[in-house]
Design a protein around this motif. Structure first.
Motif, PDB file in Angstrom:
ATOM      1  N   TYR A  74       0.855  -1.187   0.000  1.00 36.97           N
ATOM      2  CA  TYR A  74       0.000   0.000   0.000  1.00 36.97           C
ATOM      3  C   TYR A  74       0.888   1.234   0.000  1.00 36.97           C
ATOM      4  O   TYR A  74       1.139   1.825   1.043  1.00 36.97           O
ATOM      5  N   PRO A  75       1.419   1.634  -1.157  1.00 38.21           N
ATOM      6  CA  PRO A  75       2.252   2.835  -1.178  1.00 38.21           C
ATOM      7  C   PRO A  75       1.430   4.050  -0.744  1.00 38.21           C
ATOM      8  O   PRO A  75       0.320   4.253  -1.214  1.00 38.21           O
ATOM      9  N   GLY A  76       1.971   4.789   0.179  1.00 36.20           N
ATOM     10  CA  GLY A  76       1.253   5.918   0.759  1.00 36.20           C
ATOM     11  C   GLY A  76       1.015   5.653   2.235  1.00 36.20           C
ATOM     12  O   GLY A  76       1.851   5.055   2.905  1.00 36.20           O
ATOM     13  N   ARG A  77      -0.124   6.058   2.742  1.00 34.62           N
ATOM     14  CA  ARG A  77      -0.438   5.945   4.170  1.00 34.62           C
ATOM     15  C   ARG A  77      -1.677   5.086   4.397  1.00 34.62           C
ATOM     16  O   ARG A  77      -2.567   5.043   3.552  1.00 34.62           O
ATOM     17  N   LEU A  78      -1.703   4.435   5.566  1.00 38.72           N
ATOM     18  CA  LEU A  78      -2.884   3.707   6.016  1.00 38.72           C
ATOM     19  C   LEU A  78      -3.429   4.408   7.250  1.00 38.72           C
ATOM     20  O   LEU A  78      -2.668   4.814   8.128  1.00 38.72           O
ATOM     21  N   VAL A  79      -4.752   4.567   7.303  1.00 35.83           N
ATOM     22  CA  VAL A  79      -5.422   5.165   8.452  1.00 35.83           C
ATOM     23  C   VAL A  79      -6.290   4.076   9.073  1.00 35.83           C
ATOM     24  O   VAL A  79      -7.069   3.431   8.366  1.00 35.83           O
ATOM     25  N   MET A  80      -6.127   3.874  10.390  1.00 35.31           N
ATOM     26  CA  MET A  80      -6.850   2.806  11.068  1.00 35.31           C
ATOM     27  C   MET A  80      -7.061   3.150  12.532  1.00 35.31           C
ATOM     28  O   MET A  80      -6.351   3.992  13.081  1.00 35.31           O
TER      29      MET A  80
ATOM     30  N   GLU B 241       2.816   4.594   7.518  1.00 39.69           N
ATOM     31  CA  GLU B 241       3.316   4.243   6.189  1.00 39.69           C
ATOM     32  C   GLU B 241       2.784   2.868   5.803  1.00 39.69           C
ATOM     33  O   GLU B 241       2.776   1.944   6.619  1.00 39.69           O
ATOM     34  N   GLY B 242       2.319   2.725   4.581  1.00 42.81           N
ATOM     35  CA  GLY B 242       1.712   1.480   4.128  1.00 42.81           C
ATOM     36  C   GLY B 242       2.690   0.427   3.645  1.00 42.81           C
ATOM     37  O   GLY B 242       2.292  -0.673   3.318  1.00 42.81           O
ATOM     38  N   GLU B 243       3.970   0.756   3.594  1.00 46.06           N
ATOM     39  CA  GLU B 243       4.973  -0.219   3.134  1.00 46.06           C
ATOM     40  C   GLU B 243       6.170  -0.223   4.077  1.00 46.06           C
ATOM     41  O   GLU B 243       6.507   0.802   4.666  1.00 46.06           O
ATOM     42  N   GLY B 244       6.794  -1.386   4.190  1.00 40.05           N
ATOM     43  CA  GLY B 244       8.085  -1.484   4.840  1.00 40.05           C
ATOM     44  C   GLY B 244       8.103  -1.584   6.351  1.00 40.05           C
ATOM     45  O   GLY B 244       9.165  -1.508   6.959  1.00 40.05           O
ATOM     46  N   THR B 245       6.968  -1.764   7.008  1.00 38.58           N
ATOM     47  CA  THR B 245       6.959  -1.881   8.464  1.00 38.58           C
ATOM     48  C   THR B 245       7.716  -3.134   8.888  1.00 38.58           C
ATOM     49  O   THR B 245       7.534  -4.203   8.319  1.00 38.58           O
ATOM     50  N   ASP B 246       8.579  -2.978   9.903  1.00 44.17           N
ATOM     51  CA  ASP B 246       9.334  -4.094  10.475  1.00 44.17           C
ATOM     52  C   ASP B 246       8.830  -4.374  11.881  1.00 44.17           C
ATOM     53  O   ASP B 246       8.377  -3.460  12.578  1.00 44.17           O
ATOM     54  N   HIS B 247       8.945  -5.632  12.313  1.00 46.05           N
ATOM     55  CA  HIS B 247       8.610  -6.025  13.680  1.00 46.05           C
ATOM     56  C   HIS B 247       9.769  -6.795  14.291  1.00 46.05           C
ATOM     57  O   HIS B 247      10.528  -7.447  13.568  1.00 46.05           O
ATOM     58  N   ARG B 248       9.905  -6.701  15.608  1.00 40.89           N
ATOM     59  CA  ARG B 248      10.855  -7.534  16.343  1.00 40.89           C
ATOM     60  C   ARG B 248      10.207  -7.886  17.675  1.00 40.89           C
ATOM     61  O   ARG B 248       9.380  -7.130  18.197  1.00 40.89           O
ATOM     62  N   PRO B 249      10.582  -9.033  18.234  1.00 40.53           N
ATOM     63  CA  PRO B 249       9.942  -9.460  19.479  1.00 40.53           C
ATOM     64  C   PRO B 249      10.347  -8.579  20.674  1.00 40.53           C
ATOM     65  O   PRO B 249      11.415  -7.950  20.669  1.00 40.53           O
ATOM     66  N   ILE B 250       9.492  -8.558  21.677  1.00 41.16           N
ATOM     67  CA  ILE B 250       9.798  -7.913  22.952  1.00 41.16           C
ATOM     68  C   ILE B 250      10.405  -8.975  23.849  1.00 41.16           C
ATOM     69  O   ILE B 250       9.843 -10.069  23.998  1.00 41.16           O
TER      70      ILE B 250
END
Length: 135
Positions: free
Chosen positions: A41-47, A119-128
């Motif tokens: 989703y290039p651009g932004r997401l609103v949620m 941002e709608g692209e490229g989000t990264d996650h890592r564990p807590i």
């Protein structure tokens, strides 16, 4: 879709693309497909999300900043910055801008609801880690 009608922003997100906005129905595949890069989703997401539990992971957005608006309740946003962690308290009606590429997570202080523009692209996650949960 519900174009031109009211909708629940917890189950229908808005994709703000450079060419306009459109509704995105959210199902069980939405987040896995987005995180894996299978859906873009290039651009932004609103949620909007009910904030009843702490984030299950750290996240960062290398492609852009994230806006968090506390609609009700309160949340501590922990930012993993180069000099160490910094906590920003968001009470009902307050907002913040999470800097681009900064790992962050939310800790619920008072259950409520938050609105996110991310941002709608490229989000990264890592564990807590367990130590981070106890801190």
């Amino acid at each position: 879709m519900t174009e031109g009608k009211g909708f629940d922003p917890k189950s229908t997100y808005i994709h703000l693309a450079h060419s306009g906005a459109r509704e995105i129905a959210v199902d069980e595949r939405f987040w896995p497909d987005l995180i894996s890069g299978q859906t873009r989703y290039p651009g932004r997401l609103v949620m909007s999300f009910p904030m009843t539990e702490d984030f299950a992971h750290w996240e960062r957005h290398p492609e852009g900043e994230e806006v968090i608006v506390m609609l009700s309740g309160a949340m501590d946003v922990i930012l993993d910055e180069p000099g160490g962690n910094r906590t920003v308290r968001l009470d009902s009606g307050q907002a913040m801008l999470v800097p681009r590429n900064i790992w962050h997570r939310g800790v619920v202080v008072e259950p409520g609801e938050a609105l996110f523009v991310t941002e709608g692209e490229g989000t990264d996650h890592r564990p807590i880690t367990e130590d981070e949960r106890r801190a």
